[in-house]
Design a protein around this motif. Structure first.
Motif, mmCIF file in Angstrom:
data_model
loop_
_atom_site.group_PDB
_atom_site.id
_atom_site.type_symbol
_atom_site.label_atom_id
_atom_site.label_comp_id
_atom_site.label_asym_id
_atom_site.label_seq_id
_atom_site.Cartn_x
_atom_site.Cartn_y
_atom_site.Cartn_z
ATOM 1 N N UNK A 146 0.851 -1.191 0.000
ATOM 2 C CA UNK A 146 0.000 0.000 0.000
ATOM 3 C C UNK A 146 0.879 1.231 0.000
ATOM 4 N N UNK A 147 0.629 2.143 -0.960
ATOM 5 C CA UNK A 147 1.446 3.349 -1.068
ATOM 6 C C UNK A 147 0.547 4.576 -1.167
ATOM 7 N N UNK A 148 1.104 5.716 -0.779
ATOM 8 C CA UNK A 148 0.384 6.983 -0.889
ATOM 9 C C UNK A 148 1.216 7.984 -1.679
ATOM 10 N N UNK A 149 0.534 8.970 -2.221
ATOM 11 C CA UNK A 149 1.190 10.005 -3.020
ATOM 12 C C UNK A 149 1.869 11.016 -2.102
ATOM 13 N N UNK A 150 3.115 11.347 -2.432
ATOM 14 C CA UNK A 150 3.885 12.335 -1.691
ATOM 15 C C UNK A 150 4.337 13.407 -2.669
ATOM 16 N N UNK A 165 7.213 17.740 -7.733
ATOM 17 C CA UNK A 165 7.786 16.407 -7.925
ATOM 18 C C UNK A 165 6.945 15.416 -7.116
ATOM 19 N N UNK A 166 6.459 14.357 -7.801
ATOM 20 C CA UNK A 166 5.600 13.370 -7.146
ATOM 21 C C UNK A 166 6.372 12.071 -6.914
ATOM 22 N N UNK A 167 6.166 11.496 -5.742
ATOM 23 C CA UNK A 167 6.675 10.162 -5.443
ATOM 24 C C UNK A 167 5.581 9.389 -4.713
ATOM 25 N N UNK A 168 5.794 8.072 -4.566
ATOM 26 C CA UNK A 168 4.912 7.252 -3.744
ATOM 27 C C UNK A 168 5.740 6.616 -2.644
ATOM 28 N N UNK A 169 5.166 6.553 -1.464
ATOM 29 C CA UNK A 169 5.864 5.962 -0.330
ATOM 30 C C UNK A 169 4.957 4.943 0.348
ATOM 31 N N UNK A 170 5.550 3.911 0.936
ATOM 32 C CA UNK A 170 4.772 2.858 1.573
ATOM 33 C C UNK A 170 4.054 3.385 2.805
ATOM 34 N N UNK A 171 2.844 2.866 3.013
ATOM 35 C CA UNK A 171 1.982 3.302 4.109
ATOM 36 C C UNK A 171 2.046 2.285 5.240
#
Length: 276
Positions: A146-150, A165-171
């Motif tokens: 599960x990841x969210x937008x950062x 700048x968009x990244x995804x990080x684990x929730x």
């Protein structure tokens, strides 16, 4: 790859690599709660279950009435003390799998419920209430991600906006109304029962310039949603099988449990007023 609307992409922090799991896996228990001194019919989900598998909840042996390689129908006997209890499946060949704290006994039973139907691949979800079980690995399964937008907003000289700048990080902890991509590796997908507690009658949801992934707490159409602010430029839904986005027209329905990409021209706060 995790996607953004308009054919954009964001970097996935960490990646999809998971440690190899044993053949026997336990991913969930529905329902995950019960009142004290109450026998409970439940369903265990996972993979690699064998005929004759034994199931323990806490230190109590459960009656297994049927099932297949991915589900087991069980009866959890009364007698467990209040608190959280482990779920353990033991195959006849000696394999064992455990899901820690899978079953809760107590007087404080969650009042909110939603069933999420998740397909193989990336699914965009947003919970319409505060989930009682907030750990995504326990809720969706230990084999999921599960990841969210950062976002990182880039500013030049004198603080002028230059881009995002968009990244995804684990929730690690799920929140109400925050959108998440959930990766399901199983070709058959899975059904997830989510229990939780209601939100306040008025909820303020802050969102920032650019793309956001959010949810709605109750059914509404996109027109109602956009009326909350003229700064909302686009509302888009993600299609899991096609891995594609589609723009919502004002009359299109926005569903609780589904995550939506929302583009806003500047920071704002969305206010939800709940009834009932």
């Amino acid at each position: 790859t995790v996607f953004l609307p308009n054919s954009e992409h964001a970097t996935l922090i960490g990646g999809l690599e998971k440690a190899s799991a044993a053949q026997l896996k336990v991913s969930g228990l529905v329902p995950p709660v019960a009142l004290p001194d109450t026998a409970t019919a439940a369903q265990v989900t996972g993979a690699g279950f064998q005929t004759g598998a034994r199931v323990l909840v806490g230190d109590l042996a459960c009656t297994v009435s049927g099932g297949d390689a991915t589900t087991l129908s069980i009866l959890i006997p009364a007698g467990l003390p209040s608190g959280f209890h482990n779920l353990q499946v033991i195959n006849p060949d000696g394999q064992e799998a455990l899901l820690a704290g899978a079953f809760e006994v107590g007087d404080d039973i969650p009042t909110q419920f939603i069933e999420l139907q998740l397909a193989e691949g990336w699914n965009l979800v947003a919970l319409p209430f505060t989930p009682r079980l907030r750990d995504p690995l326990r809720l969706f399964g230990s084999d999921t991600l599960t990841v969210k937008l950062v976002k990182e907003i880039n500013k030049g000289v004198r603080g002028r906006f230059k881009g995002i700048q968009y990244t995804y990080d684990e929730v690690t902890a799920l929140q109400a109304l925050e959108g998440y991509f959930v990766y399901i590796p199983s070709a058959t997908g899975r059904s997830i029962s989510v229990l939780g507690d209601p939100l306040a009658s008025t909820v303020d949801l802050p969102i920032t310039v650019g793309w956001n992934i959010i949810g709605v707490p109750d059914p509404q159409n996109a027109g109602q949603f956009r009326e909350r602010s003229t700064l909302i430029k686009s509302v888009q839904r993600y299609d899991t099988p096609g891995q594609a986005f589609s723009s919502l027209a004002n009359a299109d329905f926005m569903e609780p449990g589904v995550g939506y990409f929302v583009f806003v021209k500047s920071d704002l706060t969305i206010r939800y007023t709940l009834t009932g």
